[in-house]
Design an enzyme around this catalytic site. Sequence first.
Site, short mmCIF file in Angstrom:
data_model
loop_
_atom_site.label_atom_id
_atom_site.label_comp_id
_atom_site.label_asym_id
_atom_site.label_seq_id
_atom_site.Cartn_x
_atom_site.Cartn_y
_atom_site.Cartn_z
N PRO A 84 -67.92 106.35 -95.01
CG PRO A 84 -65.59 106.51 -95.04
CD PRO A 84 -66.80 107.25 -95.48
CD GLU A 85 -73.09 104.04 -92.26
OE1 GLU A 85 -73.60 103.16 -91.69
OE2 GLU A 85 -73.85 104.52 -93.52
CG HIS A 110 -60.07 116.54 -104.13
ND1 HIS A 110 -60.68 117.74 -103.93
CD2 HIS A 110 -61.05 115.77 -105.04
CE1 HIS A 110 -61.28 117.94 -105.01
NE2 HIS A 110 -61.64 117.06 -105.62
NE ARG A 157 -69.38 117.23 -98.64
CZ ARG A 157 -70.57 116.73 -98.07
NH1 ARG A 157 -71.06 115.47 -98.13
NH2 ARG A 157 -71.33 117.53 -97.06
#
Length: 271
Positions: A2-3, A92, A111
């Site tokens: 996400p930017e 996750h 991650r």
Amino acid sequence: MPELPEVETIVRDLARLLPGRTIKGVEVLRPDLIEGDTPDGFAGKLRGRKIRSVVRRAKNIVMDLGGDRLLVNLGMTGRLLVARTGDEDATHLGARLALDRGRELRYHDVRRFGRLWTLTDGAWTAWDGELGVEPLSDDFTVDWLRGAAARSRVAVKTWLMDQARVVGVGNIYASEGLFRAGVDPRRPADTLSEAELARVRDGVRQVLAEAIEHRGTTFLDYRDARGEEGAFAARLKVYDREGQPCDVCGGTVQRLVQGGRSTFFCPSCQH
DNA sequence: AACGCGCCCTGTCCGC
DNA sequence: TGCGGACAGGGCGCGT
């Protein structure tokens, strides 16, 4: 991750869903996601607090708890979802905040590059001060760019991605903004003319604004606060389009590596 | 001081 | 089919 456009999309969703909600309970399943605190310490700072507002600063989600703030950085693969209690998805799952009115705020992260942390008022001011200019604000002027870029020989693409200078521009929108500006990503920042800096400013602002309108780019993992994908990927001009024809000139989009990250550009459109 | 690089992690894809 | 290597929206800490 996400930017800026993706974080902005999530923040706008959360700003409609969360203010007024009280944090009833905190469960931390992955302690390494909590920055600078133990899971119990973190939970203790949140439990019983009411969320007053949700804003974005750089690529961070900032929730005002009245004094202290809860911050979330999504890293590459973080997702912050509002769900109904009992709507289970443990994939996750890193942390979960139980809210009132049958809702919960869940943080998932494959991650685990993302982080959650709290800041006191004073710490918030200091943290905020370390970050660069918001590219969609009135402070992101050609004058500012000229002064800041004049002192750096770094390639302009890498330069744009440094959060101490300009915030929110990551690997996708740096390539896309420079394509719109017609500027070669390898150009040292201090070699850009005034006209080129103006095009960089406009290219970056335009691509960010359009991406927000389309609820962000889902490349692989990004989802908004309801778990939906963004629609901007179809409108990318160069990112992940190596070998494909340039929309503008029909030339071939190329890929190169800068600072260990892929850069995409059109050599015949960008100089 | 600014800059480049390795690293943190897991998952997926591609070539052999 | 299996396996190694490369790569993926970020950012920190290190050495030079």
